[in-house]
Design a protein around this motif. Structure first.
Motif, PDB file in Angstrom:
ATOM      1  N   HIS A  32     -74.144 -12.220  50.419  1.00  0.00           N
ATOM      2  CA  HIS A  32     -75.265 -13.156  50.528  1.00  0.00           C
ATOM      3  C   HIS A  32     -76.416 -12.651  49.660  1.00  0.00           C
ATOM      4  O   HIS A  32     -76.869 -11.522  49.823  1.00  0.00           O
ATOM      5  CB  HIS A  32     -75.682 -13.244  51.999  1.00  0.00           C
ATOM      6  CG  HIS A  32     -76.743 -14.249  52.289  1.00  0.00           C
ATOM      7  ND1 HIS A  32     -76.467 -15.588  52.502  1.00  0.00           N
ATOM      8  CD2 HIS A  32     -78.090 -14.126  52.406  1.00  0.00           C
ATOM      9  CE1 HIS A  32     -77.600 -16.237  52.754  1.00  0.00           C
ATOM     10  NE2 HIS A  32     -78.614 -15.373  52.689  1.00  0.00           N
ATOM     11  N   ASP A  34     -80.257 -13.369  48.314  1.00  0.00           N
ATOM     12  CA  ASP A  34     -81.478 -14.093  48.646  1.00  0.00           C
ATOM     13  C   ASP A  34     -82.399 -14.179  47.437  1.00  0.00           C
ATOM     14  O   ASP A  34     -82.945 -13.174  46.987  1.00  0.00           O
ATOM     15  CB  ASP A  34     -82.197 -13.375  49.794  1.00  0.00           C
ATOM     16  CG  ASP A  34     -81.443 -13.536  51.101  1.00  0.00           C
ATOM     17  OD1 ASP A  34     -81.279 -14.694  51.531  1.00  0.00           O
ATOM     18  OD2 ASP A  34     -81.012 -12.519  51.672  1.00  0.00           O
ATOM     19  N   HIS A  65     -78.558 -17.956  48.346  1.00  0.00           N
ATOM     20  CA  HIS A  65     -79.533 -18.676  49.180  1.00  0.00           C
ATOM     21  C   HIS A  65     -80.828 -18.820  48.379  1.00  0.00           C
ATOM     22  O   HIS A  65     -81.537 -17.845  48.154  1.00  0.00           O
ATOM     23  CB  HIS A  65     -79.727 -17.846  50.461  1.00  0.00           C
ATOM     24  CG  HIS A  65     -80.736 -18.366  51.410  1.00  0.00           C
ATOM     25  ND1 HIS A  65     -81.171 -17.637  52.508  1.00  0.00           N
ATOM     26  CD2 HIS A  65     -81.414 -19.537  51.465  1.00  0.00           C
ATOM     27  CE1 HIS A  65     -82.061 -18.331  53.182  1.00  0.00           C
ATOM     28  NE2 HIS A  65     -82.235 -19.490  52.569  1.00  0.00           N
ATOM     29  N   MET A  67     -84.382 -19.632  47.978  1.00  0.00           N
ATOM     30  CA  MET A  67     -85.690 -19.854  48.620  1.00  0.00           C
ATOM     31  C   MET A  67     -86.712 -19.996  47.509  1.00  0.00           C
ATOM     32  O   MET A  67     -87.596 -19.159  47.318  1.00  0.00           O
ATOM     33  CB  MET A  67     -86.007 -18.681  49.554  1.00  0.00           C
ATOM     34  CG  MET A  67     -85.186 -18.717  50.845  1.00  0.00           C
ATOM     35  SD  MET A  67     -85.150 -17.127  51.692  1.00  0.00           S
ATOM     36  CE  MET A  67     -83.797 -16.367  50.795  1.00  0.00           C
ATOM     37  N   ASP A 174     -78.398 -17.100  59.591  1.00  0.00           N
ATOM     38  CA  ASP A 174     -79.045 -16.076  58.762  1.00  0.00           C
ATOM     39  C   ASP A 174     -80.379 -15.660  59.376  1.00  0.00           C
ATOM     40  O   ASP A 174     -81.287 -16.467  59.487  1.00  0.00           O
ATOM     41  CB  ASP A 174     -79.257 -16.676  57.358  1.00  0.00           C
ATOM     42  CG  ASP A 174     -79.930 -15.732  56.371  1.00  0.00           C
ATOM     43  OD1 ASP A 174     -80.120 -14.550  56.699  1.00  0.00           O
ATOM     44  OD2 ASP A 174     -80.248 -16.200  55.259  1.00  0.00           O
TER      45      ASP A 174
HETATM   46 ZN    ZN Z   1     -80.633 -15.548  53.275  1.00  0.00          ZN
END
Ligand code: ZN
Ligand code: DX5
Length: 219
Positions: A32, A34, A65, A67, A174
């Motif tokens: 994963h 970020d 992911h 953001m 998460d």
């Molecule tokens: Zn995340």
């Protein structure tokens, strides 16, 4: 089957390849990653260059992911960098349905997620366009925060809706996941467990991945 997705936000970036090897050895399914832009969330992390570097070290699924405030600008870059899943936030200004179409057109699996304060129902109209739906169990932006127990009801509601419509969308969770709550989140319906600080905190990475899986399976 439960999947474990170590979040490299808490990794030691001096030794990325070694840590990729540790999570591989422990049988983790996803990595994963970020991506934070200092706008959508206050924190800043890394971009496609680091995703590409990790891609060169592993065949594990790279679960990215986003953001970031303008994910549309970077779908191509992250696809080229080797992302397998790209997850966008429902709170961005861009049209999420268009983003999901573009992600799939780039031959990447499409994910969507929400801040804890956004009603989970916001995801429902998009479910047919999703491979993965991510429930954030902390406010996005930082590792090491406490799990928000109200997330369990959000997972339940999402799971019920996916089942009711007979869809095939993986449910990921998460934030604040570790051995203490892995069983509960899985029992509620989560299939992919993201975990950062609980995996990387003390350097016993492979052991921590295994412990979370054991806990998730009720062992
Ligand atoms: Zn995340
Ligand atoms: C937070 C990130 C998470 C974070 C989770 O914004 O999306 O992936 O790394 O870290 P822990 O497991 O420490 O809560």
């Amino acid at each position: 089957m439960i999947k474990i997705a170590p979040s490299f936000l808490s990794a030691d970036f001096r030794a990325l390849e070694q840590q990729v090897r540790s999570v591989e050895d422990a049988g983790a399914e996803y990595i994963h990653l970020d991506i934070m832009d200092g706008h959508f969330v206050p924190n800043l992390t890394f971009g496609p260059l680091v995703v590409e570097a990790i891609r060169k070290t592993t065949d594990l699924v790279l679960d990215v992911h986003l953001m970031i405030a303008e994910p549309g600008k970077y779908i191509g870059d992250f696809a080229d960098a080797g992302a397998d899943i790209l997850t966008v936030h429902m709170e961005v200004e861009e049209d999420v349905s268009t983003l999901l179409t573009r992600i799939r057109e780039a031959n990447v699996k499409a994910g969507a997620t929400l801040r804890p304060s956004t009603p989970v129902k916001a995801l429902f109209p998009l479910l047919p366009a999703l491979d993965l739906a991510l429930i954030m169990s902390v406010e996005p932006g930082f590792g090491g925060q406490a799990f928000m127990p109200e997330s369990l009801d959000r997972v339940r509601a999402l799971k019920a809706e996916i089942a009711r419509r007979g869809l095939d969308v993986e449910i990921e969770i998460d934030g604040g996941i570790g051995v203490d709550n892995a069983r509960e989140v899985v029992a509620t319906g989560a299939q992919v467990l993201v975990s950062g600080s609980a995996i990387f905190r003390n350097g016993a990475i492979a052991e921590n991945v295994r412990a979370i899986r054991r806990a998730a399976m009720g062992g």
